[in-house]
Design a protein around this motif. Structure first.
Motif, PDB file in Angstrom:
ATOM      1  N   ARG A 124       0.787  -1.290   0.229  1.00  0.00           N
ATOM      2  CA  ARG A 124      -0.063  -0.029  -0.135  1.00  0.00           C
ATOM      3  C   ARG A 124       0.797   1.214   0.035  1.00  0.00           C
ATOM      4  N   GLU A 125       2.139   1.147   0.192  1.00  0.00           N
ATOM      5  CA  GLU A 125       3.010   2.301   0.334  1.00  0.00           C
ATOM      6  C   GLU A 125       4.382   2.069  -0.094  1.00  0.00           C
ATOM      7  N   ALA A 126       5.233   2.978  -0.326  1.00  0.00           N
ATOM      8  CA  ALA A 126       6.258   3.079  -1.068  1.00  0.00           C
ATOM      9  C   ALA A 126       7.325   3.196   0.068  1.00  0.00           C
ATOM     10  N   SER A 127       7.321   2.153   1.117  1.00  0.00           N
ATOM     11  CA  SER A 127       8.254   2.372   2.272  1.00  0.00           C
ATOM     12  C   SER A 127       9.866   1.894   1.666  1.00  0.00           C
ATOM     13  N   ASP A 128      10.789   2.212   2.653  1.00  0.00           N
ATOM     14  CA  ASP A 128      12.057   1.763   2.201  1.00  0.00           C
ATOM     15  C   ASP A 128      12.465   0.238   1.888  1.00  0.00           C
ATOM     16  N   GLU A 129      11.272  -0.494   2.948  1.00  0.00           N
ATOM     17  CA  GLU A 129      11.688  -2.112   2.504  1.00  0.00           C
ATOM     18  C   GLU A 129      11.023  -2.458   1.287  1.00  0.00           C
ATOM     19  N   VAL A 130      10.019  -1.807   0.892  1.00  0.00           N
ATOM     20  CA  VAL A 130       9.328  -2.099  -0.367  1.00  0.00           C
ATOM     21  C   VAL A 130      10.183  -1.504  -1.533  1.00  0.00           C
ATOM     22  N   VAL A 131      10.515  -0.411  -1.716  1.00  0.00           N
ATOM     23  CA  VAL A 131      11.664   0.075  -2.678  1.00  0.00           C
ATOM     24  C   VAL A 131      12.685  -0.835  -2.757  1.00  0.00           C
ATOM     25  N   GLY A 132      13.131  -1.465  -1.570  1.00  0.00           N
ATOM     26  CA  GLY A 132      14.671  -2.149  -1.709  1.00  0.00           C
ATOM     27  C   GLY A 132      14.137  -3.476  -2.270  1.00  0.00           C
ATOM     28  N   ALA A 133      13.144  -3.927  -1.827  1.00  0.00           N
ATOM     29  CA  ALA A 133      12.789  -5.364  -2.318  1.00  0.00           C
ATOM     30  C   ALA A 133      12.520  -5.275  -3.788  1.00  0.00           C
ATOM     31  N   LEU A 134      11.737  -4.301  -4.250  1.00  0.00           N
ATOM     32  CA  LEU A 134      11.564  -3.951  -5.815  1.00  0.00           C
ATOM     33  C   LEU A 134      13.164  -3.834  -6.510  1.00  0.00           C
ATOM     34  N   ALA A 135      13.890  -3.116  -5.971  1.00  0.00           N
ATOM     35  CA  ALA A 135      15.132  -2.991  -6.464  1.00  0.00           C
ATOM     36  C   ALA A 135      15.919  -4.130  -6.587  1.00  0.00           C
ATOM     37  N   SER A 136      15.773  -5.102  -5.433  1.00  0.00           N
ATOM     38  CA  SER A 136      16.406  -6.420  -5.431  1.00  0.00           C
ATOM     39  C   SER A 136      15.783  -7.438  -6.748  1.00  0.00           C
ATOM     40  N   LEU A 137      14.714  -7.450  -6.736  1.00  0.00           N
ATOM     41  CA  LEU A 137      13.952  -8.400  -7.472  1.00  0.00           C
ATOM     42  C   LEU A 137      13.711  -7.889  -8.922  1.00  0.00           C
ATOM     43  N   LEU A 138      13.463  -6.875  -9.414  1.00  0.00           N
ATOM     44  CA  LEU A 138      13.190  -6.308 -10.904  1.00  0.00           C
ATOM     45  C   LEU A 138      14.047  -6.736 -11.755  1.00  0.00           C
TER      46      LEU A 138
END
Length: 145
Positions: A9-23
């Motif tokens: 639901r929000e662009a937290s540091d954890e979410v941004v980091g996860a996407l940066a790692s997975l994408l």
């Protein structure tokens, strides 16, 4: 292996980091991920971003897109990626099953996805979950050079 799937639901540091790692494990041509790009993704009513967690670490993602058409509500699954370290342990299935549940609950008539033939394990998963290959031609127009 216990997999927990959550709606982001929000662009937290954890979410941004996860996407940066997975994408990058999905696409070498995707642009960099930052708070602004994730917030833009999440701000669209059409998008639902799912993250899969194992022991508190994000190990997979999927984007469910739902949109109304004159012929009814449709859905697409895009940008499915599971971290190489946990592939084959049910993460992709958990993500896809949750996306299908959400689409069904919303009243979508169909859920489409595309997958490259080289992604043999992913294609077997989709077929096992009930997806059927369609005889269709996909066209793409590159808007930006």
């Amino acid at each position: 292996m216990s997999v927990e799937v959550q709606i982001v639901r929000e662009a937290s540091d954890e979410v941004v980091g996860a996407l940066a790692s997975l994408l990058p494990q999905l696409s070498t041509s995707a642009g960099p991920v930052d708070h602004e790009s994730v917030a833009r993704l999440l701000s669209s009513d059409a998008n639902t971003l799912l993250l899969a967690f194992v022991e508190g670490s994000a190990v997979g993602m999927l984007t469910l897109i739902m949109f109304p058409l004159p012929s009814g509500l449709r859905a697409r699954i895009e940008d499915v990626v599971v971290d190489e370290a946990v592939r084959g342990h049910g993460v992709g299935a958990a993500l896809t099953e949750e996306a299908l549940r959400l689409a069904r609950t919303a009243g979508a008539r169909t859920v489409d996805l595309t997958s490259r033939p080289s992604r043999q394990a992913a294609n077997r998963l989709y077929e096992r979950l009930g997806f059927e290959a369609r005889d269709s031609t996909l066209y793409r127009f590159a808007v930006q050079a």
